[in-house]
Design a protein around this motif. Structure first.
Motif, PDB file in Angstrom:
ATOM      1  N   ARG A  74     -39.676  47.630 -32.151  1.00 35.56           N
ATOM      2  CA  ARG A  74     -38.970  48.215 -33.283  1.00 35.56           C
ATOM      3  C   ARG A  74     -37.491  48.494 -33.014  1.00 35.56           C
ATOM      4  O   ARG A  74     -36.662  48.173 -33.853  1.00 35.56           O
ATOM      5  N   GLY A  75     -37.175  49.092 -31.860  1.00 38.12           N
ATOM      6  CA  GLY A  75     -35.763  49.387 -31.607  1.00 38.12           C
ATOM      7  C   GLY A  75     -35.600  50.525 -30.614  1.00 38.12           C
ATOM      8  O   GLY A  75     -36.581  51.069 -30.115  1.00 38.12           O
ATOM      9  N   TRP A  76     -34.349  50.843 -30.349  1.00 30.84           N
ATOM     10  CA  TRP A  76     -34.077  51.818 -29.292  1.00 30.84           C
ATOM     11  C   TRP A  76     -34.544  53.221 -29.644  1.00 30.84           C
ATOM     12  O   TRP A  76     -34.930  53.991 -28.771  1.00 30.84           O
ATOM     13  N   LYS A  77     -34.556  53.572 -30.937  1.00 35.51           N
ATOM     14  CA  LYS A  77     -34.988  54.927 -31.309  1.00 35.51           C
ATOM     15  C   LYS A  77     -36.444  55.156 -30.925  1.00 35.51           C
ATOM     16  O   LYS A  77     -36.786  56.162 -30.309  1.00 35.51           O
ATOM     17  N   LEU A  78     -37.284  54.194 -31.300  1.00 37.22           N
ATOM     18  CA  LEU A  78     -38.696  54.326 -30.968  1.00 37.22           C
ATOM     19  C   LEU A  78     -38.888  54.254 -29.457  1.00 37.22           C
ATOM     20  O   LEU A  78     -39.750  54.941 -28.889  1.00 37.22           O
ATOM     21  N   GLY A  79     -38.063  53.464 -28.791  1.00 30.45           N
ATOM     22  CA  GLY A  79     -38.132  53.351 -27.328  1.00 30.45           C
ATOM     23  C   GLY A  79     -37.890  54.699 -26.668  1.00 30.45           C
ATOM     24  O   GLY A  79     -38.684  55.162 -25.836  1.00 30.45           O
ATOM     25  N   ILE A  80     -36.816  55.340 -27.068  1.00 33.96           N
ATOM     26  CA  ILE A  80     -36.481  56.653 -26.483  1.00 33.96           C
ATOM     27  C   ILE A  80     -37.538  57.681 -26.851  1.00 33.96           C
ATOM     28  O   ILE A  80     -38.020  58.449 -26.007  1.00 33.96           O
ATOM     29  N   GLY A  81     -37.948  57.683 -28.122  1.00 36.60           N
ATOM     30  CA  GLY A  81     -38.974  58.621 -28.584  1.00 36.60           C
ATOM     31  C   GLY A  81     -40.267  58.462 -27.793  1.00 36.60           C
ATOM     32  O   GLY A  81     -40.889  59.450 -27.394  1.00 36.60           O
ATOM     33  N   THR A  82     -40.631  57.197 -27.548  1.00 44.46           N
ATOM     34  CA  THR A  82     -41.850  56.932 -26.787  1.00 44.46           C
ATOM     35  C   THR A  82     -41.753  57.510 -25.374  1.00 44.46           C
ATOM     36  O   THR A  82     -42.667  58.185 -24.892  1.00 44.46           O
ATOM     37  N   PHE A  83     -40.613  57.247 -24.746  1.00 45.57           N
ATOM     38  CA  PHE A  83     -40.451  57.735 -23.374  1.00 45.57           C
ATOM     39  C   PHE A  83     -40.531  59.257 -23.320  1.00 45.57           C
ATOM     40  O   PHE A  83     -41.259  59.829 -22.514  1.00 45.57           O
ATOM     41  N   LEU A  84     -39.805  59.933 -24.229  1.00 47.95           N
ATOM     42  CA  LEU A  84     -39.821  61.397 -24.254  1.00 47.95           C
ATOM     43  C   LEU A  84     -41.222  61.914 -24.567  1.00 47.95           C
ATOM     44  O   LEU A  84     -41.699  62.870 -23.936  1.00 47.95           O
ATOM     45  N   GLY A  85     -41.882  61.271 -25.525  1.00 48.79           N
ATOM     46  CA  GLY A  85     -43.229  61.699 -25.911  1.00 48.79           C
ATOM     47  C   GLY A  85     -44.191  61.633 -24.742  1.00 48.79           C
ATOM     48  O   GLY A  85     -44.929  62.587 -24.469  1.00 48.79           O
ATOM     49  N   PHE A  86     -44.145  60.493 -24.001  1.00 44.73           N
ATOM     50  CA  PHE A  86     -45.077  60.373 -22.876  1.00 44.73           C
ATOM     51  C   PHE A  86     -44.697  61.306 -21.718  1.00 44.73           C
ATOM     52  O   PHE A  86     -45.563  61.756 -20.969  1.00 44.73           O
ATOM     53  N   CYS A  87     -43.414  61.612 -21.592  1.00 49.30           N
ATOM     54  CA  CYS A  87     -43.012  62.606 -20.601  1.00 49.30           C
ATOM     55  C   CYS A  87     -43.636  63.959 -20.952  1.00 49.30           C
ATOM     56  O   CYS A  87     -44.119  64.686 -20.077  1.00 49.30           O
ATOM     57  N   LEU A  88     -43.635  64.276 -22.263  1.00 40.15           N
ATOM     58  CA  LEU A  88     -44.230  65.535 -22.707  1.00 40.15           C
ATOM     59  C   LEU A  88     -45.726  65.557 -22.395  1.00 40.15           C
ATOM     60  O   LEU A  88     -46.266  66.571 -21.930  1.00 40.15           O
ATOM     61  N   VAL A  89     -46.370  64.415 -22.647  1.00 42.16           N
ATOM     62  CA  VAL A  89     -47.802  64.319 -22.335  1.00 42.16           C
ATOM     63  C   VAL A  89     -48.038  64.625 -20.861  1.00 42.16           C
ATOM     64  O   VAL A  89     -48.926  65.408 -20.496  1.00 42.16           O
ATOM     65  N   ALA A  90     -47.186  64.026 -20.018  1.00 44.47           N
ATOM     66  CA  ALA A  90     -47.333  64.257 -18.579  1.00 44.47           C
ATOM     67  C   ALA A  90     -47.075  65.719 -18.238  1.00 44.47           C
ATOM     68  O   ALA A  90     -47.785  66.321 -17.426  1.00 44.47           O
ATOM     69  N   ALA A  91     -46.062  66.295 -18.939  1.00 42.01           N
ATOM     70  CA  ALA A  91     -45.703  67.690 -18.666  1.00 42.01           C
ATOM     71  C   ALA A  91     -46.826  68.643 -19.088  1.00 42.01           C
ATOM     72  O   ALA A  91     -46.929  69.753 -18.570  1.00 42.01           O
ATOM     73  N   MET A  92     -47.645  68.198 -20.041  1.00 45.56           N
ATOM     74  CA  MET A  92     -48.764  69.032 -20.477  1.00 45.56           C
ATOM     75  C   MET A  92     -50.002  68.794 -19.623  1.00 45.56           C
ATOM     76  O   MET A  92     -51.099  69.258 -19.966  1.00 45.56           O
ATOM     77  N   ASN A  93     -49.806  67.988 -18.573  1.00 42.16           N
ATOM     78  CA  ASN A  93     -50.920  67.684 -17.670  1.00 42.16           C
ATOM     79  C   ASN A  93     -52.041  66.904 -18.371  1.00 42.16           C
ATOM     80  O   ASN A  93     -53.200  67.057 -18.062  1.00 42.16           O
ATOM     81  N   GLN A  94     -51.662  66.100 -19.340  1.00 46.30           N
ATOM     82  CA  GLN A  94     -52.648  65.305 -20.061  1.00 46.30           C
ATOM     83  C   GLN A  94     -52.486  63.817 -19.785  1.00 46.30           C
ATOM     84  O   GLN A  94     -53.060  62.980 -20.479  1.00 46.30           O
ATOM     85  N   TRP A  95     -51.645  63.485 -18.780  1.00 45.14           N
ATOM     86  CA  TRP A  95     -51.321  62.082 -18.558  1.00 45.14           C
ATOM     87  C   TRP A  95     -52.550  61.223 -18.295  1.00 45.14           C
ATOM     88  O   TRP A  95     -52.753  60.204 -18.968  1.00 45.14           O
ATOM     89  N   ASP A  96     -53.371  61.642 -17.331  1.00 43.98           N
ATOM     90  CA  ASP A  96     -54.536  60.821 -16.986  1.00 43.98           C
ATOM     91  C   ASP A  96     -55.488  60.681 -18.174  1.00 43.98           C
ATOM     92  O   ASP A  96     -56.016  59.604 -18.446  1.00 43.98           O
ATOM     93  N   ASN A  97     -55.708  61.823 -18.880  1.00 44.45           N
ATOM     94  CA  ASN A  97     -56.556  61.770 -20.076  1.00 44.45           C
ATOM     95  C   ASN A  97     -56.012  60.790 -21.100  1.00 44.45           C
ATOM     96  O   ASN A  97     -56.747  59.997 -21.697  1.00 44.45           O
TER      97      ASN A  97
END
Lengths: 294, 443
Positions: A74-97
């Motif tokens: 889609r583009g750079w906006k979704l790219g950045i959003g995806t990266f930040l979103g998955f960082c948040l997932v990791a920060a919530m300790n839900q990465w493996d799940n």
């Protein structure tokens, strides 16, 4: 089997439909045990492999790969959003799940599409098939989702496999429906043109019907994936693993914090999958061709 | 079925397409419906057995002919054309494409015939939206199994023919309606088949673009000599394009004929009503309204003979032709009579060469300007300059009126000097009145 109606006070006999289904399932389990074993082994190994690929590297590597996929789609906006979103997932300790759930979604969606799209094509080209398939899909879609978990647990016990099987059954309907609809909606005159110039039916399907139906088929793919994600969470009830396990655990313990974190991870995963797949629909050649005029 | 005959045109006598007693019934019992129809039942009587889309259609189309099938929606014309390339199989009857009977071939042979013998242009263009213009034009060649380089070259040639040279890499959606249909036409031409089916091909286009496309089609047909079967609901289009026209109504062909035959001699009330609002000035040609000049004299004869013939016919001028009927001009009474009296032997010096001539195929619409510029009737001459007939101004005006007072018969027009008397007279009286080429000839 048929006893007089009692507590309802009517004269409608009690039909033991549930019991019949139950004995049918147990008969199936006994009779097709080797088949089910093979299916189980196949799904288990596929799922394990995929989950291993997703959870073995450091989280930011996978997050970057997924972000790159989003950027490409889609583009750079979704790219950045995806990266930040998955960082948040990791920060919530839900990465493996989250990665386990992603693996479940991918395996279940691929199976649902591999079965569903050809079935949709067949239904679009054959009125009899369509007439048989339609009520079955209605049944599969309206049956409460977790009911599927019961027979799959009987057959496959607990773990990811009953989760995947139940998810495939639950999510396959839009894949079939959208494909059938998409093919039927292809301009009859264009199909006629293919025939008029001497093309074979197979070639018309490949060169005309599928490309022209692609935006609709991709909308179906998007629906399949979204339904698969929602079912994957529900299949946490049978210990399928991933975010569903935490959601179910949070529900049982009335753990608001865990529930919120696991739920938010599901939302992030859902947005990612939705945006990327709908972007892929826009990249179909026909969709692009129509866009070019605007 | 023999091999591909697209390179060797069929002999002039053999029809390119031949339709023999063809029926098409959609519905539960098509066979029974056909039997009843053949036994004389009407379309409504067999309704319960199925919808009779085409009933007992028979016609031949000669190679290089433009054959138009005209009818309103629901008349069965679209079904009929789809039986000519096997998109629909006839319920009964035979469809012959050259020597191949479409009713008798299997699926594989049918596809081979479609590739080699017959191509189609569609009402809504039916282009592949995800392919470029060039790829669309090359599509039939791709199906035929032609190699990429060759098919691109042939497709480009077809695009050049329809005037889309610079658009090869565009997508259909970037083109206007008229241009898209040019791609449709180029695609059919690229297939290089002898027979071209056109299903309401210009009906979706603006009137202006439509007439442009009609001209282009006529030009291409002239150049390539394709056999064209053209479906339309537009009578003006049918009459403009068609060498012959089949008029369809409720599944039956009610009349087949040239546009002039249909216009001047409609088979029934339906056709007559249909043609009532046609633009006659574009359909009727000089040859259909012209009449025999009352007096012609050969250049070799003398003024005495010319003067006597003019007096006998009660006209004031006569057409002068040579032995081969090549038009030389007019001789006027006021020149011939004194010359005869003076004993002049030859007409030669008396001939007024100033006669406006028109070709027999000129539509009436194009006769008004020349007619206004001259006081004598227009002379209709063929390519060799031979006099075929004349068109007086009154005839021109009368031909424009639908034939309420004269059965729509083009021959009822006449060369009477006074429009009032012509309008009032029956055809017999008009003929008795004489059709002399004298309109203001004294001027």
């Amino acid at each position: 089997m048929i006893a007089a109606a009692t507590d309802t006070g009517t004269f409608v006999p009690r039909i033991e439909l549930g019991a019949w289904v139950e004995s049918f399932i147990s008969w199936m389990t006994d009779t097709f045990d080797p088949v089910f074993d093979a299916i189980k082994t196949f799904f288990e190994s596929t799922y394990d492999g995929l989950a291993w690929v997703l959870s073995t590297p450091p989280f930011f590597v996978v997050a970057l790969v997924l972000a790159a996929l989003a950027f490409w789609a889609r583009g750079w906006k979704l790219g950045i959003g995806t990266f930040l979103g998955f960082c948040l997932v990791a920060a919530m300790n839900q990465w493996d799940n989250a990665m386990e759930s992603l693996a479940l979604v991918i395996v279940a969606s691929v199976v649902a599409l591999v079965v569903g799209i050809p079935l949709g094509i067949w239904a679009a080209r054959n009125e009899h098939v369509s007439r048989v398939v339609r009520p079955i899909l209605d049944f599969m879609q309206t049956m409460p989702a977790f009911v599927y978990l019961i027979p799959t647990v009987v057959i496959f016990l607990t773990g990811p496999v009953p989760g995947i099987i139940a998810t495939v059954i639950f999510a396959i309907a839009p894949g079939v429906r959208f494909t059938e609809l998409g093919i039927r909606q292809v301009d009859a005159e264009v199909v006629e043109a293919g025939r008029a110039f001497g093309s074979t039916d197979r070639r018309i399907l490949r060169q005309i019907q599928i490309p022209l139906a692609m935006p609709t088929i991709m909308a179906g793919v998007n629906q399949v994936i979204m339904l698969a994600l929602s079912m994957v969470v529900i299949s946490g009830m049978v210990g399928a693993g991933g975010l569903g396990d935490d959601v179910v655990a949070a529900l049982q313990r009335v753990d608001v914090a865990l529930g919120f974190e696991a739920g938010l991870a599901v939302v992030i995963l859902a947005i990612f999958l939705d945006r990327v797949t709908s972007a892929l629909a826009d990249r179909a050649p026909v969709a692009k061709a129509l866009k070019a005029t605007r | 079925m023999t091999g591909d005959s697209s390179t060797t045109p069929a002999p002039a006598e053999a029809p390119a397409v031949s339709v023999r007693g063809v029926y098409k019934v959609f519905g539960p019992k098509p066979g029974e419906a056909v039997r009843r129809l053949q036994a004389g039942s009407s379309r409504d009587e067999v309704k319960s057995l199925g919808t009779a889309a085409v009933i007992d259609a028979s016609f031949d189309v000669a190679p290089g002919e433009i054959f138009v099938v005209m009818g309103l929606s629901g008349s069965g014309k679209s079904t009929l054309i789809r039986m000519l390339n096997g998109l629909w199989a006839p319920t009964a009857g035979d469809v012959l494409l050259g020597d191949a009977n479409l009713a008798k071939v299997d699926g594989k042979q049918l596809r081979a015939l479609r590739r080699s013998r017959v191509s189609m242009v569609f009402q809504h263009f039916a282009l592949l939206p995800h392919r470029t213009v060039l790829e669309n034009a090359a599509y039939p060649l791709e199906i035929q199994g032609v190699g990429k380089a060759e098919r691109q070259q042939k497709a480009q040639e077809a695009l050049d023919m329809v005037g889309l040279s610079g658009w090869a890499d565009s997508l259909p959606s970037q083109l206007s309606g008229g241009m898209r249909q040019r791609v449709g036409l180029a695609r059919a031409l690229a297939a290089d088949t002898d027979v071209l089916l056109m299903d309401e091909a210009f009906s979706a286009l603006d009137p202006l673009i439509r007439s442009e496309m009609q001209e282009q089609l006529l030009e291409l047909q002239e150049k390539l000599g394709k056999t064209i079967i053209f479906i339309t609901h537009d009578l003006n289009e049918a009459m403009h394009l068609g060498d012959r026209i089949a008029v369809m109504r409720d599944g039956r062909i009610v009349q087949i004929g040239t546009s002039e035959q249909i216009l001047s001699d409609p088979a029934n009330d339906y056709v007559e009503k249909f043609v009532a609002d046609v633009d006659r000035s574009r359909v009727l040609t000089a040859s259909s309204v012209m009449q025999r000049p009352r007096v012609t004299v050969t250049i070799g004869s003398g003024p005495r003979l010319a003067a006597r013939e003019m007096r006998d016919a009660d006209v004031t001028s006569a057409y002068v032709v040579d032995r081969k009927r090549t038009l030389k001009g007019l001789v006027h009474a006021e020149a011939a009579v004194p010359a005869a009296r003076e004993g002049v032997e030859k007409l030669e010096g008396l001939v007024d060469p100033d006669v406006v001539t028109v070709h027999p195929d000129t539509p009436l619409a194009e006769l008004f300007a020349p007619a206004a510029g001259t006081s004598v009737p227009l002379a209709v001459v063929d390519d060799e300059g031979r006099l075929l007939g004349i068109v007086p101004r009154v005839t021109l005006l009368e031909a424009m009126a639908p034939g309420d007072n004269g059965n729509g018969n083009g021959d009822d027009s006449n060369g009477d000097d006074s429009p009032e008397s012509a309008a009032d007279s029956t055809p017999a009286e008009v003929l008795a009145d004489g059709d002399h080429p004298t309109e203001g000839a004294s001027a």
